[in-house]
Design a protein around this motif. Structure first.
Motif, PDB file in Angstrom:
ATOM      1  N   LEU A 238      10.695  -6.706   4.466  1.00  0.00           N
ATOM      2  CA  LEU A 238       9.538  -6.872   5.356  1.00  0.00           C
ATOM      3  C   LEU A 238       8.831  -5.542   5.580  1.00  0.00           C
ATOM      4  N   PHE A 239       9.602  -4.492   5.866  1.00  0.00           N
ATOM      5  CA  PHE A 239       9.006  -3.173   6.101  1.00  0.00           C
ATOM      6  C   PHE A 239       8.286  -2.669   4.855  1.00  0.00           C
ATOM      7  N   ALA A 240       8.900  -2.838   3.695  1.00  0.00           N
ATOM      8  CA  ALA A 240       8.334  -2.288   2.466  1.00  0.00           C
ATOM      9  C   ALA A 240       6.961  -2.893   2.172  1.00  0.00           C
ATOM     10  N   VAL A 241       6.832  -4.221   2.306  1.00  0.00           N
ATOM     11  CA  VAL A 241       5.543  -4.858   2.037  1.00  0.00           C
ATOM     12  C   VAL A 241       4.520  -4.451   3.092  1.00  0.00           C
ATOM     13  N   ALA A 242       4.936  -4.403   4.364  1.00  0.00           N
ATOM     14  CA  ALA A 242       4.017  -4.019   5.439  1.00  0.00           C
ATOM     15  C   ALA A 242       3.482  -2.613   5.238  1.00  0.00           C
ATOM     16  N   PHE A 243       4.355  -1.679   4.898  1.00  0.00           N
ATOM     17  CA  PHE A 243       3.920  -0.299   4.702  1.00  0.00           C
ATOM     18  C   PHE A 243       3.161  -0.127   3.388  1.00  0.00           C
ATOM     19  N   ALA A 244       3.488  -0.962   2.390  1.00  0.00           N
ATOM     20  CA  ALA A 244       2.759  -0.897   1.121  1.00  0.00           C
ATOM     21  C   ALA A 244       1.300  -1.282   1.309  1.00  0.00           C
ATOM     22  N   VAL A 245       1.031  -2.209   2.215  1.00  0.00           N
ATOM     23  CA  VAL A 245      -0.354  -2.593   2.498  1.00  0.00           C
ATOM     24  C   VAL A 245      -1.107  -1.424   3.107  1.00  0.00           C
ATOM     25  N   LYS A 246      -0.490  -0.723   4.030  1.00  0.00           N
ATOM     26  CA  LYS A 246      -1.175   0.360   4.736  1.00  0.00           C
ATOM     27  C   LYS A 246      -1.361   1.580   3.850  1.00  0.00           C
ATOM     28  N   ALA A 247      -0.420   1.826   2.914  1.00  0.00           N
ATOM     29  CA  ALA A 247      -0.439   3.095   2.173  1.00  0.00           C
ATOM     30  C   ALA A 247      -1.724   3.383   1.382  1.00  0.00           C
ATOM     31  N   PRO A 248      -2.355   2.505   0.612  1.00  0.00           N
ATOM     32  CA  PRO A 248      -1.806   1.242   0.108  1.00  0.00           C
ATOM     33  C   PRO A 248      -1.185   1.481  -1.263  1.00  0.00           C
ATOM     34  N   LEU A 249      -0.192   0.692  -1.582  1.00  0.00           N
ATOM     35  CA  LEU A 249       0.514   0.835  -2.840  1.00  0.00           C
ATOM     36  C   LEU A 249       0.207  -0.355  -3.741  1.00  0.00           C
ATOM     37  N   TRP A 250       0.092  -0.096  -5.032  1.00  0.00           N
ATOM     38  CA  TRP A 250      -0.194  -1.172  -5.979  1.00  0.00           C
ATOM     39  C   TRP A 250       0.910  -2.215  -5.920  1.00  0.00           C
ATOM     40  N   LEU A 252      -1.055  -4.015  -3.725  1.00  0.00           N
ATOM     41  CA  LEU A 252      -1.659  -4.406  -2.440  1.00  0.00           C
ATOM     42  C   LEU A 252      -2.755  -3.427  -2.026  1.00  0.00           C
ATOM     43  N   HIS A 253      -3.421  -2.838  -2.994  1.00  0.00           N
ATOM     44  CA  HIS A 253      -4.355  -1.747  -2.743  1.00  0.00           C
ATOM     45  C   HIS A 253      -5.813  -2.174  -2.736  1.00  0.00           C
ATOM     46  N   THR A 254      -6.109  -3.436  -3.008  1.00  0.00           N
ATOM     47  CA  THR A 254      -7.489  -3.803  -3.350  1.00  0.00           C
ATOM     48  C   THR A 254      -8.484  -3.657  -2.211  1.00  0.00           C
ATOM     49  N   TRP A 255      -7.996  -3.539  -0.973  1.00  0.00           N
ATOM     50  CA  TRP A 255      -8.923  -3.297   0.142  1.00  0.00           C
ATOM     51  C   TRP A 255      -9.430  -1.856   0.156  1.00  0.00           C
ATOM     52  N   LEU A 256      -8.689  -0.953  -0.458  1.00  0.00           N
ATOM     53  CA  LEU A 256      -8.977   0.475  -0.312  1.00  0.00           C
ATOM     54  C   LEU A 256     -10.293   0.919  -0.944  1.00  0.00           C
ATOM     55  N   PRO A 257     -10.565   0.593  -2.217  1.00  0.00           N
ATOM     56  CA  PRO A 257     -11.819   1.092  -2.818  1.00  0.00           C
ATOM     57  C   PRO A 257     -13.062   0.650  -2.055  1.00  0.00           C
ATOM     58  N   ALA A 298      16.449  -2.147  -3.160  1.00  0.00           N
ATOM     59  CA  ALA A 298      15.077  -2.309  -3.642  1.00  0.00           C
ATOM     60  C   ALA A 298      14.574  -1.113  -4.449  1.00  0.00           C
ATOM     61  N   ALA A 299      15.352  -0.036  -4.533  1.00  0.00           N
ATOM     62  CA  ALA A 299      14.874   1.202  -5.156  1.00  0.00           C
ATOM     63  C   ALA A 299      14.353   1.010  -6.578  1.00  0.00           C
ATOM     64  N   PRO A 300      15.056   0.289  -7.461  1.00  0.00           N
ATOM     65  CA  PRO A 300      14.513   0.127  -8.819  1.00  0.00           C
ATOM     66  C   PRO A 300      13.149  -0.559  -8.841  1.00  0.00           C
ATOM     67  N   VAL A 301      12.968  -1.588  -8.005  1.00  0.00           N
ATOM     68  CA  VAL A 301      11.677  -2.285  -7.956  1.00  0.00           C
ATOM     69  C   VAL A 301      10.591  -1.344  -7.451  1.00  0.00           C
ATOM     70  N   LEU A 302      10.911  -0.562  -6.415  1.00  0.00           N
ATOM     71  CA  LEU A 302       9.934   0.396  -5.887  1.00  0.00           C
ATOM     72  C   LEU A 302       9.560   1.420  -6.951  1.00  0.00           C
ATOM     73  N   GLY A 303      10.542   1.875  -7.699  1.00  0.00           N
ATOM     74  CA  GLY A 303      10.261   2.849  -8.755  1.00  0.00           C
ATOM     75  C   GLY A 303       9.351   2.286  -9.833  1.00  0.00           C
ATOM     76  N   ILE A 304       9.591   1.040 -10.223  1.00  0.00           N
ATOM     77  CA  ILE A 304       8.737   0.410 -11.241  1.00  0.00           C
ATOM     78  C   ILE A 304       7.320   0.245 -10.722  1.00  0.00           C
ATOM     79  N   LEU A 305       7.175  -0.211  -9.474  1.00  0.00           N
ATOM     80  CA  LEU A 305       5.840  -0.361  -8.888  1.00  0.00           C
ATOM     81  C   LEU A 305       5.136   0.990  -8.770  1.00  0.00           C
ATOM     82  N   ALA A 306       5.901   2.040  -8.453  1.00  0.00           N
ATOM     83  CA  ALA A 306       5.314   3.381  -8.346  1.00  0.00           C
ATOM     84  C   ALA A 306       4.757   3.833  -9.685  1.00  0.00           C
ATOM     85  N   ALA A 307       5.541   3.656 -10.749  1.00  0.00           N
ATOM     86  CA  ALA A 307       5.072   4.052 -12.077  1.00  0.00           C
ATOM     87  C   ALA A 307       3.852   3.232 -12.487  1.00  0.00           C
TER      88      ALA A 307
END
Length: 515
Positions: A238-250, A252-257, A298-307
């Motif tokens: 829950l925290f990871a998705v919530a913070f990914a929206v705010k960061a925003p992280l791919w 969930l980034h489409t609001w940013l541009p 969740a670390a491997p999934v986060l790493g893949i999303l980061a790359a």
């Protein structure tokens, strides 16, 4: 590492200072809003004074006489994770919610950066009011934003963290709608809808942890506080998705541009400089700190999303034709490096994320100031219409070149350390997955250089276009707003200890409970 019983630290002066960091901008917002409209410029000057005082207060939080002074009186060795100073007052006794504020080496650089950028933006409004006027209202909203952002970085109670996290929503919406571009309403609605989605998930995560642990105190909760594996998995998701929206992280980034493209200059600076950092800071402080088992899961999934964010963000930037939109998409890639550092769950990786956060705030804040100045002068953000800038405005072109080179990660400038450390941390983590992610991140770094060099070729080189023919020279207010960021980009690049000093122990404490 869990600390269930600890004393309030820092001494009376430090505690008053901590409260004043939030009280001063809050009082400033009220005072500015109450001034009559006829003294609009005076109100903007007053807002700048309040913001400048707040910045000084944030800087004073690191005074040696403040740090940990309360511990010696108790004959106790200061634990590695506890704040330099904190204030803990019962807020809602029936629910066990405390008004708990504190600052340490993890939050301090972002607290100071927030104070600096808000002061610079308020000063900028004294001379540069966006289309639509009402500079008094804009300045008051900037101070309200500052309260919410600072409160998020200082909160040491989960419920209080959530409250401050939400304070920024309406003021930023109002800034975009009130002073943004022609498509501002759609951009603001998208920003609100995405943020509300993240807020619901954050609230569910807070509720899950508080009910299971019986407390929302982040110092007590750090290390898991005896939370079951299932609770930690659920809470971290829950925290990871919530913070990914705010960061925003791919992705969930489409609001940013859209938000960046339509926001006024000061709105883009605050949004990119510090508001996005609420997400990545929350992922470190709350996500990794409270649910370390969930973070490891969740670390491997986060790493893949980061790359993926690094590569996709860079490729999209290579196709952009609008200046502000390109800078906005570059944030997706840079935040990808921050997420990669967090995903490694190592001391090196978390330190990479911390310095990456600060460097991105400094450099991207400067880039949006410059983009706003160029768009104000040329009345366009199209790269095709802005060619030959060095012929008509060489100093402005030079500053744009400096900021772009800093953002692409040239050694000796602030952008280098976060990206380099993130790749090193992934390499140190070892294994086929992390080595592959490190290689992809390094390729993304090369692509970052490619799109920024393309930007400079399109904007600064070639024959001057009609849009840049009559560019005015850089004004004194602009030098005032930009100079601190230019100097910080150099200082942090040459002396990264300005950000990383004293972070080893608290970061090691955060990672100490990881499996």
């Amino acid at each position: 590492m869990i600390y269930r019983d600890y004393v309030t630290t820092g001494g009376t002066f430090a505690q008053v200072l901590l409260i004043a960091v939030l009280a001063v901008p809050a009082l400033g917002a009220v005072a500015v809003a109450l001034l009559p409209a006829r003294i609009d410029r005076g109100a903007r000057i007053l807002a700048t004074v309040f913001a400048a005082v707040t910045f000084v207060l944030t800087a004073l939080l690191a005074l040696p006489s403040v740090r940990g002074s309360g511990w010696a009186a108790f004959g106790v060795e200061q634990p590695r994770l506890l704040p330099w100073t904190d204030v803990n007052v019962s807020w809602v006794p029936a629910l066990g919610v405390d008004f708990h504020l504190g600052v340490d080496a993890i939050s301090y650089p972002l607290v100071v950066l927030t104070g600096l950028l808000t002061a610079l933006c308020c000063a900028y409004t004294v001379w540069k009011v966006p289309e639509g006027g009402r500079g008094r209202t804009l300045a008051a909203l900037l101070l309200v934003l500052e309260v919410g952002i600072l409160g998020t970085f200082l909160a040491l109670d989960l419920v209080l963290f959530f409250v401050f996290f939400e304070v920024v929503l309406l003021p930023m919406y109002a800034v975009i709608v009130g002073w943004g571009g022609p498509d501002r309403r759609r951009a603001a609605r998208k920003f609100v809808l995405y943020t509300l989605f993240g807020s619901v998930l954050l609230l569910l995560g807070v509720f899950t942890v508080v009910v299971a642990a019986g407390t929302g105190d982040l110092m007590t909760l750090t290390g898991g506080a005896g939370l079951s594996r299932t609770v930690q998995y659920t809470a971290f998701a829950l925290f990871a998705v919530a913070f990914a929206v705010k960061a925003p992280l791919w992705p969930l980034h489409t609001w940013l541009p859209a938000a960046h493209t339509e926001a006024p200059t000061v709105g883009s600076v605050i949004l990119a400089g510090v508001l996005l950092k609420m997400g990545t800071y929350g992922l470190i402080r709350v996500g990794v700190g409270v649910a370390p088992l969930g973070a490891a899961w969740a670390a491997p999934v986060l790493g893949i999303l980061a790359a993926a964010a690094i590569i996709i963000g860079s490729l999209v930037c290579l196709r952009q034709t609008d200046l502000k939109r390109l800078i906005a998409y570059s944030s997706v890639g840079h935040m990808g490096f921050v997420l990669l550092g967090i995903a490694t769950l190592t001391v090196t990786g978390l330190q990479a994320a911390l310095i990456g956060n600060v460097a991105h705030g400094i450099i991207t804040g400067l880039l949006f100031f410059l983009a706003g100045a160029i768009k104000d002068r040329g009345h366009t953000g199209s790269l095709a219409d802005l060619g030959g800038l060095r012929e008509t405005a060489p100093r402005l072109a030079g500053l744009l070149g400096f900021a772009a080179i800093a953002s692409l990660g040239l050694p000796g400038l602030a952008g280098f350390w976060g990206e380099a450390f993130a790749v090193v941390a992934a390499t140190e983590r070892g294994g086929p997955l992390w080595i592959t992610l490190a290689a992809l991140a390094a390729i993304g770094g090369a692509l970052t250089a490619a799109y920024f060099l393309r930007l400079l070729r399109r904007v600064t080189h070639g024959p001057a276009t009609p849009a840049v023919a009559g560019f005015a020279p850089i004004s004194r207010p602009e030098w005032l707003a930009w100079s601190p960021l230019i100097l910080l980009a150099l200082a942090v690049g040459l002396v990264p200890a300005l950000v990383l000093a004293a972070t080893s122990d608290p970061v090691a404490a955060l990672t100490g409970a990881l499996p």
